[in-house]
Design an enzyme around this catalytic site. Sequence first.
Site, short mmCIF file in Angstrom:
data_model
loop_
_atom_site.label_atom_id
_atom_site.label_comp_id
_atom_site.label_asym_id
_atom_site.label_seq_id
_atom_site.Cartn_x
_atom_site.Cartn_y
_atom_site.Cartn_z
N ASN A 17 19.08 -24.51 -24.58
CA ASN A 17 17.98 -24.82 -23.77
C ASN A 17 16.60 -24.39 -24.18
O ASN A 17 16.42 -23.11 -24.09
CB ASN A 17 18.28 -24.44 -22.18
CG ASN A 17 17.20 -24.55 -21.42
OD1 ASN A 17 16.32 -25.26 -21.58
ND2 ASN A 17 17.34 -23.85 -20.12
N TRP A 18 15.94 -25.22 -24.80
CA TRP A 18 14.67 -24.77 -25.47
C TRP A 18 13.68 -24.52 -24.26
O TRP A 18 12.50 -23.94 -24.56
CB TRP A 18 14.25 -25.88 -26.20
CG TRP A 18 14.81 -25.72 -27.70
CD1 TRP A 18 16.17 -25.09 -27.83
CD2 TRP A 18 14.34 -26.11 -28.89
NE1 TRP A 18 16.25 -25.15 -29.34
CE2 TRP A 18 15.33 -26.10 -29.91
CE3 TRP A 18 13.15 -26.76 -29.29
CZ2 TRP A 18 14.99 -26.24 -31.47
CZ3 TRP A 18 13.02 -27.36 -30.76
CH2 TRP A 18 13.98 -27.16 -31.77
N LYS A 19 13.93 -24.84 -23.23
CA LYS A 19 12.86 -24.82 -22.10
C LYS A 19 11.35 -25.36 -22.47
O LYS A 19 11.54 -26.43 -23.13
CB LYS A 19 12.79 -23.22 -21.55
CG LYS A 19 14.09 -22.78 -21.41
CD LYS A 19 13.81 -21.34 -20.83
CE LYS A 19 15.10 -20.47 -20.83
NZ LYS A 19 15.33 -19.33 -19.69
N HIS A 102 18.60 -25.79 -12.78
CA HIS A 102 18.67 -24.53 -13.49
C HIS A 102 17.71 -23.60 -12.72
O HIS A 102 17.02 -24.02 -12.07
CB HIS A 102 17.67 -24.65 -14.87
CG HIS A 102 17.72 -23.53 -15.53
ND1 HIS A 102 16.74 -22.49 -15.59
CD2 HIS A 102 18.17 -23.15 -16.83
CE1 HIS A 102 16.89 -21.45 -16.36
NE2 HIS A 102 17.94 -21.74 -17.07
N GLU A 104 15.33 -21.77 -12.99
CA GLU A 104 13.82 -21.89 -13.05
C GLU A 104 13.42 -22.87 -12.26
O GLU A 104 12.26 -23.00 -11.85
CB GLU A 104 13.40 -21.97 -14.62
CG GLU A 104 13.67 -20.43 -15.25
CD GLU A 104 13.85 -20.16 -16.65
OE1 GLU A 104 13.57 -21.35 -17.24
OE2 GLU A 104 14.24 -19.47 -17.30
N GLU A 172 24.77 -18.98 -14.66
CA GLU A 172 23.76 -17.95 -15.04
C GLU A 172 23.30 -17.16 -13.87
O GLU A 172 22.60 -17.70 -13.33
CB GLU A 172 22.62 -19.34 -15.51
CG GLU A 172 23.08 -20.10 -16.59
CD GLU A 172 21.79 -20.56 -17.37
OE1 GLU A 172 22.02 -20.48 -18.58
OE2 GLU A 172 20.84 -21.07 -16.84
N GLY A 178 17.10 -14.21 -19.84
CA GLY A 178 15.72 -13.85 -20.52
C GLY A 178 15.55 -12.51 -20.32
O GLY A 178 14.56 -11.86 -20.73
N SER A 217 21.22 -14.39 -21.44
CA SER A 217 21.22 -13.53 -22.64
C SER A 217 22.19 -13.50 -23.53
O SER A 217 22.87 -12.28 -24.18
CB SER A 217 20.94 -11.94 -22.15
OG SER A 217 19.38 -11.86 -21.47
N GLY A 238 19.49 -19.85 -23.89
CA GLY A 238 18.08 -19.83 -23.95
C GLY A 238 17.06 -19.56 -25.13
O GLY A 238 17.28 -20.13 -26.05
N GLY A 239 16.98 -18.41 -25.05
CA GLY A 239 15.87 -17.74 -25.93
C GLY A 239 16.57 -17.76 -27.49
O GLY A 239 15.91 -18.33 -28.57
#
Length: 255
Positions: A17-19, A102, A104, A172, A178, A217, A238-239
Amino acid sequence: MAKRISTPKIKALVAGNWKMNGTGRQLGEVSKLVTAVNRKKPSADVMICPPATLLSRMAALKPKGVALGGQDCNADIEGAHTGDISAEMLKDAGARAVIVGHSERRADHGESDKAVRAKVEAAHRAGLMAIMCVGESLKQRKAGETLKIVQAQLRGSLPAVCTAKNTVIAYEPVWAIGSGLTPTVAQVEEVHAALRKALMRRFGDEGAKMRILYGGSVKPANATELMSVPNVNGALVGGASLKAKDFYGILQAYC
Ligand code: PEP
Protein backbone atom coordinates in the site's frame (compact mmCIF):
# COMPACT_ATOMS: atom_id res chain seq x y z
CA MET A 1 -1.91 -19.58 22.22
CA ALA A 2 -5.14 -19.61 20.26
CA LYS A 3 -6.55 -22.97 19.17
CA ARG A 4 -5.29 -23.87 15.70
CA ILE A 5 -7.95 -24.20 13.01
CA SER A 6 -7.11 -26.33 10.02
CA THR A 7 -7.90 -24.65 6.73
CA PRO A 8 -7.24 -25.63 3.11
CA LYS A 9 -3.88 -24.63 1.63
CA ILE A 10 -4.26 -20.97 0.81
CA LYS A 11 -2.02 -19.11 -1.63
CA ALA A 12 -0.72 -16.08 0.22
CA LEU A 13 -0.95 -12.50 -1.00
CA VAL A 14 1.61 -9.82 -0.23
CA ALA A 15 0.18 -6.42 -1.15
CA GLY A 16 1.98 -3.09 -0.94
CA ASN A 17 0.00 0.00 0.00
CA TRP A 18 1.88 3.04 -1.24
CA LYS A 19 -0.64 5.39 0.41
CA MET A 20 -0.14 9.04 -0.70
CA ASN A 21 3.43 8.41 -1.86
CA GLY A 22 4.93 8.26 -5.30
CA THR A 23 5.15 10.20 -8.53
CA GLY A 24 6.41 9.10 -11.91
CA ARG A 25 9.94 9.02 -10.48
CA GLN A 26 9.04 6.00 -8.34
CA LEU A 27 7.89 3.88 -11.29
CA GLY A 28 11.43 2.49 -11.47
CA GLU A 29 10.79 0.71 -8.15
CA VAL A 30 8.05 -1.32 -9.83
CA SER A 31 10.37 -2.30 -12.65
CA LYS A 32 12.98 -3.39 -10.09
CA LEU A 33 10.36 -5.41 -8.23
CA VAL A 34 9.22 -7.10 -11.45
CA THR A 35 12.83 -8.07 -12.22
CA ALA A 36 13.33 -9.52 -8.73
CA VAL A 37 10.01 -11.38 -8.69
CA ASN A 38 10.69 -12.97 -12.06
CA ARG A 39 14.26 -13.92 -11.13
CA LYS A 40 13.00 -15.91 -8.15
CA LYS A 41 9.24 -16.32 -8.06
CA PRO A 42 7.70 -16.23 -4.59
CA SER A 43 4.92 -18.71 -3.82
CA ALA A 44 2.70 -15.76 -2.87
CA ASP A 45 0.71 -13.48 -5.15
CA VAL A 46 2.30 -10.03 -5.31
CA MET A 47 0.43 -6.73 -5.59
CA ILE A 48 1.14 -3.01 -5.46
CA CYS A 49 -1.60 -0.51 -4.67
CA PRO A 50 -0.21 2.85 -5.84
CA PRO A 51 -1.94 6.21 -5.63
CA ALA A 52 -4.65 6.40 -8.32
CA THR A 53 -2.53 8.87 -10.31
CA LEU A 54 0.05 6.14 -10.98
CA LEU A 55 -2.26 3.22 -11.62
CA SER A 56 -2.57 3.40 -15.40
CA ARG A 57 1.12 4.33 -15.74
CA MET A 58 2.07 1.24 -13.78
CA ALA A 59 -0.37 -0.86 -15.78
CA ALA A 60 1.27 0.41 -18.99
CA LEU A 61 4.54 -1.17 -17.77
CA LYS A 62 2.74 -4.55 -17.94
CA PRO A 63 4.36 -5.62 -14.65
CA LYS A 64 4.62 -9.40 -15.08
CA GLY A 65 4.03 -11.15 -11.77
CA VAL A 66 2.88 -7.99 -9.98
CA ALA A 67 -0.86 -7.26 -9.86
CA LEU A 68 -2.16 -3.75 -9.24
CA GLY A 69 -4.79 -2.45 -6.87
CA GLY A 70 -6.45 0.77 -5.79
CA GLN A 71 -6.46 2.21 -2.26
CA ASP A 72 -10.11 3.20 -1.97
CA CYS A 73 -13.23 3.59 -4.09
CA ASN A 74 -16.54 5.40 -3.97
CA ALA A 75 -19.52 3.06 -3.66
CA ASP A 76 -21.26 4.53 -6.73
CA ILE A 77 -20.47 3.70 -10.34
CA GLU A 78 -20.31 7.34 -11.40
CA GLY A 79 -21.75 10.73 -10.56
CA ALA A 80 -21.30 13.96 -8.66
CA HIS A 81 -18.56 13.01 -6.21
CA THR A 82 -15.74 15.45 -6.85
CA GLY A 83 -12.35 13.92 -6.27
CA ASP A 84 -13.65 10.37 -5.87
CA ILE A 85 -12.96 7.33 -8.01
CA SER A 86 -15.30 4.41 -8.64
CA ALA A 87 -14.36 0.74 -8.55
CA GLU A 88 -15.18 0.57 -12.26
CA MET A 89 -12.66 3.38 -12.93
CA LEU A 90 -9.97 1.53 -10.98
CA LYS A 91 -10.69 -1.62 -12.98
CA ASP A 92 -10.51 0.37 -16.20
CA ALA A 93 -7.12 1.79 -15.11
CA GLY A 94 -5.69 -1.70 -14.58
CA ALA A 95 -6.57 -2.60 -10.97
CA ARG A 96 -7.49 -6.12 -9.97
CA ALA A 97 -8.29 -5.23 -6.36
CA VAL A 98 -9.02 -2.33 -4.07
CA ILE A 99 -8.23 -1.73 -0.40
CA VAL A 100 -11.32 -0.63 1.52
CA GLY A 101 -11.83 0.39 5.14
CA HIS A 102 -8.17 1.11 5.84
CA SER A 103 -7.93 2.61 9.34
CA GLU A 104 -6.56 5.84 7.85
CA ARG A 105 -9.76 6.20 5.82
CA ARG A 106 -11.93 5.16 8.75
CA ALA A 107 -10.18 7.86 10.85
CA ASP A 108 -9.52 10.63 8.30
CA HIS A 109 -12.83 10.33 6.45
CA GLY A 110 -15.10 8.99 9.18
CA GLU A 111 -15.90 5.85 7.22
CA SER A 112 -18.35 3.64 9.08
CA ASP A 113 -18.66 -0.13 8.73
CA LYS A 114 -21.80 0.52 6.65
CA ALA A 115 -19.87 2.78 4.26
CA VAL A 116 -17.09 0.21 4.00
CA ARG A 117 -19.61 -2.53 3.24
CA ALA A 118 -20.98 -0.46 0.35
CA LYS A 119 -17.43 -0.15 -0.99
CA VAL A 120 -16.89 -3.90 -0.75
CA GLU A 121 -20.11 -4.35 -2.74
CA ALA A 122 -18.89 -1.79 -5.28
CA ALA A 123 -15.62 -3.67 -5.67
CA HIS A 124 -17.49 -6.92 -6.28
CA ARG A 125 -19.85 -5.22 -8.74
CA ALA A 126 -16.85 -3.98 -10.73
CA GLY A 127 -15.14 -7.38 -10.67
CA LEU A 128 -12.43 -6.28 -8.24
CA MET A 129 -11.20 -8.17 -5.21
CA ALA A 130 -11.90 -6.18 -2.03
CA ILE A 131 -9.11 -6.08 0.55
CA MET A 132 -11.12 -5.11 3.61
CA CYS A 133 -9.20 -3.87 6.68
CA VAL A 134 -10.05 -4.24 10.34
CA GLY A 135 -8.03 -3.39 13.43
CA GLU A 136 -8.16 -2.10 16.97
CA SER A 137 -6.66 1.07 18.45
CA LEU A 138 -4.12 0.90 21.28
CA LYS A 139 -6.77 2.09 23.72
CA GLN A 140 -9.09 -0.72 22.63
CA ARG A 141 -6.30 -3.31 22.92
CA LYS A 142 -5.39 -2.08 26.39
CA ALA A 143 -9.05 -2.32 27.38
CA GLY A 144 -9.12 -5.97 26.26
CA GLU A 145 -11.57 -5.17 23.45
CA THR A 146 -9.54 -6.32 20.45
CA LEU A 147 -11.58 -9.37 19.47
CA LYS A 148 -14.89 -7.62 20.05
CA ILE A 149 -13.79 -4.67 17.87
CA VAL A 150 -12.42 -6.65 14.92
CA GLN A 151 -15.36 -9.07 14.95
CA ALA A 152 -17.82 -6.17 14.89
CA GLN A 153 -15.90 -4.52 12.03
CA LEU A 154 -15.90 -7.79 10.12
CA ARG A 155 -19.63 -8.31 10.67
CA GLY A 156 -20.55 -4.77 9.70
CA SER A 157 -18.17 -4.25 6.80
CA LEU A 158 -18.84 -7.35 4.73
CA PRO A 159 -21.94 -7.96 2.60
CA ALA A 160 -23.96 -11.19 2.88
CA VAL A 161 -22.25 -12.87 -0.06
CA CYS A 162 -18.45 -12.94 -0.21
CA THR A 163 -16.15 -15.51 -1.74
CA ALA A 164 -12.51 -16.34 -1.22
CA LYS A 165 -11.87 -15.03 -4.73
CA ASN A 166 -13.49 -11.63 -4.34
CA THR A 167 -12.66 -10.83 -0.71
CA VAL A 168 -9.48 -10.63 1.36
CA ILE A 169 -9.37 -9.53 4.98
CA ALA A 170 -6.46 -7.51 6.38
CA TYR A 171 -5.96 -7.40 10.14
CA GLU A 172 -4.08 -4.19 10.85
CA PRO A 173 -3.78 -3.09 14.48
CA VAL A 174 -3.99 0.70 14.21
CA TRP A 175 -1.16 1.13 16.73
CA ALA A 176 1.17 -1.04 14.64
CA ILE A 177 0.73 0.92 11.40
CA GLY A 178 3.82 2.96 10.58
CA SER A 179 4.98 2.79 14.21
CA GLY A 180 7.62 0.07 14.05
CA LEU A 181 5.63 -1.79 16.72
CA THR A 182 4.13 -5.21 16.06
CA PRO A 183 1.89 -7.44 18.11
CA THR A 184 3.42 -10.61 19.52
CA VAL A 185 3.06 -13.81 17.53
CA ALA A 186 0.52 -15.03 20.11
CA GLN A 187 -1.54 -11.84 19.72
CA VAL A 188 -1.54 -12.13 15.92
CA GLU A 189 -2.47 -15.81 16.16
CA GLU A 190 -5.35 -15.09 18.51
CA VAL A 191 -6.89 -12.42 16.28
CA HIS A 192 -6.44 -14.34 13.02
CA ALA A 193 -7.98 -17.47 14.58
CA ALA A 194 -10.98 -15.43 15.73
CA LEU A 195 -11.36 -13.87 12.27
CA ARG A 196 -11.11 -17.29 10.60
CA LYS A 197 -13.79 -18.67 12.90
CA ALA A 198 -16.10 -15.74 12.17
CA LEU A 199 -15.52 -16.05 8.41
CA MET A 200 -16.25 -19.78 8.46
CA ARG A 201 -19.38 -19.27 10.52
CA ARG A 202 -20.64 -16.71 8.04
CA PHE A 203 -19.36 -17.94 4.67
CA GLY A 204 -18.74 -21.67 5.26
CA ASP A 205 -16.15 -23.19 2.90
CA GLU A 206 -15.47 -19.81 1.30
CA GLY A 207 -14.64 -18.42 4.73
CA ALA A 208 -12.20 -21.28 5.26
CA LYS A 209 -10.40 -20.38 2.03
CA MET A 210 -10.43 -16.59 2.41
CA ARG A 211 -7.04 -14.92 2.84
CA ILE A 212 -6.43 -13.05 6.07
CA LEU A 213 -3.45 -10.72 5.74
CA TYR A 214 -1.51 -9.24 8.62
CA GLY A 215 -0.52 -5.57 8.29
CA GLY A 216 1.36 -3.17 10.55
CA SER A 217 5.12 -2.53 10.43
CA VAL A 218 5.92 -5.65 8.41
CA LYS A 219 9.61 -5.51 7.44
CA PRO A 220 12.12 -7.95 5.93
CA ALA A 221 13.39 -8.63 9.46
CA ASN A 222 10.04 -9.76 10.90
CA ALA A 223 8.23 -11.08 7.83
CA THR A 224 9.17 -14.74 8.16
CA GLU A 225 8.04 -14.90 11.78
CA LEU A 226 4.76 -13.06 11.14
CA MET A 227 3.99 -14.96 7.94
CA SER A 228 4.49 -18.30 9.74
CA VAL A 229 1.64 -17.64 12.18
CA PRO A 230 -1.36 -19.93 11.58
CA ASN A 231 -4.12 -18.24 9.57
CA VAL A 232 -1.79 -15.49 8.38
CA ASN A 233 -2.10 -15.75 4.60
CA GLY A 234 0.13 -12.89 3.57
CA ALA A 235 0.75 -9.26 4.39
CA LEU A 236 -0.48 -5.76 3.70
CA VAL A 237 2.64 -3.61 3.71
CA GLY A 238 2.85 0.17 3.88
CA GLY A 239 6.22 1.89 4.27
CA ALA A 240 8.33 -1.12 3.36
CA SER A 241 6.55 -1.51 0.01
CA LEU A 242 7.92 1.76 -1.37
CA LYS A 243 11.37 0.38 -2.09
CA ALA A 244 11.62 -2.74 -4.24
CA LYS A 245 14.55 -3.99 -2.15
CA ASP A 246 12.54 -3.89 1.11
CA PHE A 247 9.37 -5.26 -0.43
CA TYR A 248 11.25 -8.11 -2.07
CA GLY A 249 12.95 -8.69 1.29
CA ILE A 250 9.48 -9.32 2.74
CA LEU A 251 8.62 -11.60 -0.17
CA GLN A 252 11.62 -13.72 0.80
CA ALA A 253 9.31 -15.22 3.43
CA TYR A 254 7.65 -16.97 0.45
CA CYS A 255 10.75 -17.85 -1.59
C1 PEP B 1 -0.67 0.00 6.12
O1 PEP B 1 -0.89 1.21 6.20
O2 PEP B 1 -1.47 -0.72 5.52
C2 PEP B 1 0.53 -0.52 6.76
C3 PEP B 1 0.52 -1.77 7.09
O3 PEP B 1 1.56 0.37 6.98
P1 PEP B 1 3.04 0.03 7.56
O4 PEP B 1 3.49 -1.27 6.93
O5 PEP B 1 3.87 1.18 7.16
O6 PEP B 1 2.88 -0.14 9.03
